[in-house]
Enzyme design. Sequence first.
Site, mmCIF file in Angstrom:
data_model
loop_
_atom_site.group_PDB
_atom_site.id
_atom_site.type_symbol
_atom_site.label_atom_id
_atom_site.label_comp_id
_atom_site.label_asym_id
_atom_site.label_seq_id
_atom_site.Cartn_x
_atom_site.Cartn_y
_atom_site.Cartn_z
ATOM 1 N N LYS A 188 0.774 -1.264 0.019
ATOM 2 C CA LYS A 188 -0.110 0.036 -0.125
ATOM 3 C C LYS A 188 0.982 1.282 0.053
ATOM 4 O O LYS A 188 2.113 1.160 0.116
ATOM 5 C CB LYS A 188 -0.929 -0.063 1.211
ATOM 6 C CG LYS A 188 -1.652 -1.261 1.152
ATOM 7 C CD LYS A 188 -3.114 -1.304 0.059
ATOM 8 C CE LYS A 188 -3.484 -2.757 -0.038
ATOM 9 N NZ LYS A 188 -4.551 -3.228 0.540
HETATM 10 C C1 LIG Z 1 -5.355 -4.183 0.744
HETATM 11 C C2 LIG Z 1 -7.008 -4.011 0.806
HETATM 12 C C3 LIG Z 1 -7.659 -4.574 1.888
HETATM 13 C C4 LIG Z 1 -7.286 -5.685 2.773
HETATM 14 O O1 LIG Z 1 -6.266 -4.948 3.554
HETATM 15 P P1 LIG Z 1 -5.519 -5.679 4.766
HETATM 16 O O2 LIG Z 1 -4.858 -4.792 5.553
HETATM 17 O O3 LIG Z 1 -4.657 -6.779 3.916
HETATM 18 O O4 LIG Z 1 -6.676 -6.712 5.498
HETATM 19 C C5 LIG Z 1 -9.003 -4.115 1.716
HETATM 20 N N1 LIG Z 1 -9.545 -3.536 0.850
HETATM 21 C C6 LIG Z 1 -8.853 -3.012 -0.273
HETATM 22 C C7 LIG Z 1 -9.329 -2.236 -1.311
HETATM 23 C C8 LIG Z 1 -7.448 -3.380 -0.242
HETATM 24 O O5 LIG Z 1 -6.417 -2.605 -1.198
#
Ligand SMILES: *Cc1c(COP(=O)(O)O)cnc(C)c1O
Length: 390
Positions: A188
């Site tokens: 991210k």
């Molecule tokens: C990465 C992501 C998630 C999940 O995040 P985690 O921290 O891995 O649980 C949920 N929704 C979107 C749009 C994402 O990009």
Amino acid sequence: MSDKRVPLSDLAYDEEEEAAVLRVLRSRWLSAGPTVQQFEEAFAAHSGAASALAVSSATAALHLSLVAVGVRPGDEVIQPAINFVAAANMTVAVGARPVFADVVALNEPILDPDAVERLFTSRTKAVISMYYGGYFGQVGRLLQLCRDRGVPLIEDACHAVGATSALSEGRRAGNIGDIGCFSFFSNKNMATGEGGMITTGRADYVARLRLLRSHGMTTMTWQRDRGHASSYDVQAHGYNYRMDEMRAALGLVQLRKLDDINRRRRAAVASYRRHLRELPDSWTVPFADQDVERSACHLMVVVAPDAESRAAAASTLKEAGIQTSLHYPSIPTFEAFRGYESDVPVSREYGQRTLTLPLYADLAESDIEYVSRTLLDVARRTATSPPSPR
Ligand SMILES: *Cc1c(COP(=O)(O)O)cnc(C)c1O
């Protein structure tokens, strides 16, 4: 195979992150301490939301949000068919039914408010929005639809950390609906390995979320009220979704860098867009006509003319040492979601044709050129049939 390697994503880390974690380790205080609290305060300030609660992942954030707004077994939660599967899985986890709405178009793979409007029923207890790639889509209309019906809007803001919408005073992601959910997973815009954040302006939600995050236990409240902690009450069936001090330390450093990270991601996307103008007309570059300045530019995606050309492009890029990904197959096509009927033709098409290119803050201009050139070559080679009229 080429010697060149362009990964899909890369951390914007340096000695600062190392030093921050080392400070926590040497303090010998690893959880529920001052660093988590500092991170929460800094994140709330950056997002503009009144409160922020650090959690172990965005999946945890989504789960807690659904429980906090009162979604119960048998309820319906409207959400986009193009999303990471976490929101849909957590909807099922609380016993509710995910109702998948279509996205607007191949060049705007974001929840279509018209589709949402048609799907409201008396059982609709929440809507989940997702700011695909860091763009807001028609979030103002979506918010109005929810407000008109008194249905809470939960923002899956995982792609949009630091993004500024065009809504009043430029409200940021996580400060638009009732609750915002963020992820700090490794790929991210800001990363702590695993980790997430919940933002909200509602004091009643904060109390509930805080309780649910840590076993439903009142320890902290008790300590504050009585000045000691000889006992505690359990007031809800909660979870352990806390973040630890090491991750909060990483998060604080990453948050300080976030505006600069996003600025560099925007520059990379702007450069990709310039190169990819030469793609054949049968290819689509989502958001190409939208302002990068408002976006968190989490993803650089292209949409191939069909599934075969996407496969050809992905394998050519792979041979050239370029890593790609898919964001995302339409959720109702997954085996576990076959039982959820849905009419989402654009999402289905998008899921079969979309391809994600490398994007991160430190991505070099020469790599953007290399990726673009490789993609342009294969796109021209496979553009056998005359361009489809549009
Ligand atoms: C990465 C992501 C998630 C999940 O995040 P985690 O921290 O891995 O649980 C949920 N929704 C979107 C749009 C994402 O990009």
